[in-house]
Scaffold this active site. Structure first.
Site, PDB file in Angstrom:
ATOM      1  CE1 TYR A  22      -3.574  -2.665   0.090  1.00 56.35           C
ATOM      2  CE2 TYR A  22      -2.652  -3.228   2.598  1.00 56.35           C
ATOM      3  CZ  TYR A  22      -3.470  -3.577   1.174  1.00 56.35           C
ATOM      4  OH  TYR A  22      -4.308  -4.650   1.290  1.00 56.35           O
ATOM      5  CG  HIS A  95      -9.549  -1.723  -5.347  1.00 62.19           C
ATOM      6  ND1 HIS A  95     -10.133  -2.482  -4.005  1.00 62.19           N
ATOM      7  CD2 HIS A  95     -10.646  -1.973  -6.116  1.00 62.19           C
ATOM      8  CE1 HIS A  95     -11.343  -2.682  -4.149  1.00 62.19           C
ATOM      9  NE2 HIS A  95     -11.926  -2.295  -5.415  1.00 62.19           N
TER      10      HIS A  95
END
Length: 141
Positions: A22, A95
């Site tokens: 991430y 996402h």
């Protein structure tokens, strides 16, 4: 233009949780980057680890569009899907990681069919791209 950036569970840990997946940027840094790049946009930000809070935000939002990273709820929440489907403003799904390259249970998003657009696997830059998409869609309406 007023846009809600809505983050679901565990996204309060951006920059700390699994940085290899991430990234290392916090949400505060991401929002600052977007605001610098797009100063004409009024950003509203909300994050919750609770499904009902996210649904309440979608139902109550009075603006031009929503950028939604629902986290794990993307793969499990029919209730969140229903709220997005009923939403009167465009919703762009984000996402950070490429869900199609992840574990099998993460590869399907219940939200994709009801969102105006989806941005998948472009890292934290996906948030800015989502805002730009909403700006472009608003201009063409």
């Amino acid at each position: 233009m007023r846009i809600l950036i809505l983050n679901g569970p565990n996204l309060n840990r951006l920059g700390l949780r699994k940085p290899e997946l991430y990234g290392t940027k916090t949400m505060a840094q991401i929002l600052l980057d977007i605001q610098r790049a797009l100063p004409e946009v009024h950003l509203v930000y909300f994050q919750s680890n609770h499904e009902g809070d996210l649904i309440d935000q979608i139902q109550a939002f009075d603006g031009d569009g929503i950028v939604l990273n629902a986290g794990g709820y993307s793969h499990t929440s029919v209730a969140l899907r229903d709220a997005v489907e009923e939403c009167e403003v465009p919703v762009v799904e984000v996402h950070i990681s490429d869900i199609k390259a992840r574990e099998p249970f993460r590869q399907n998003s219940l939200l994709t069919e009801v969102c105006a657009y989806s941005i998948i696997g472009k890292g934290t830059k996906g948030y800015e791209e989502a805002v730009q998409h909403l700006i472009a869609a608003n201009i063409h309406d």
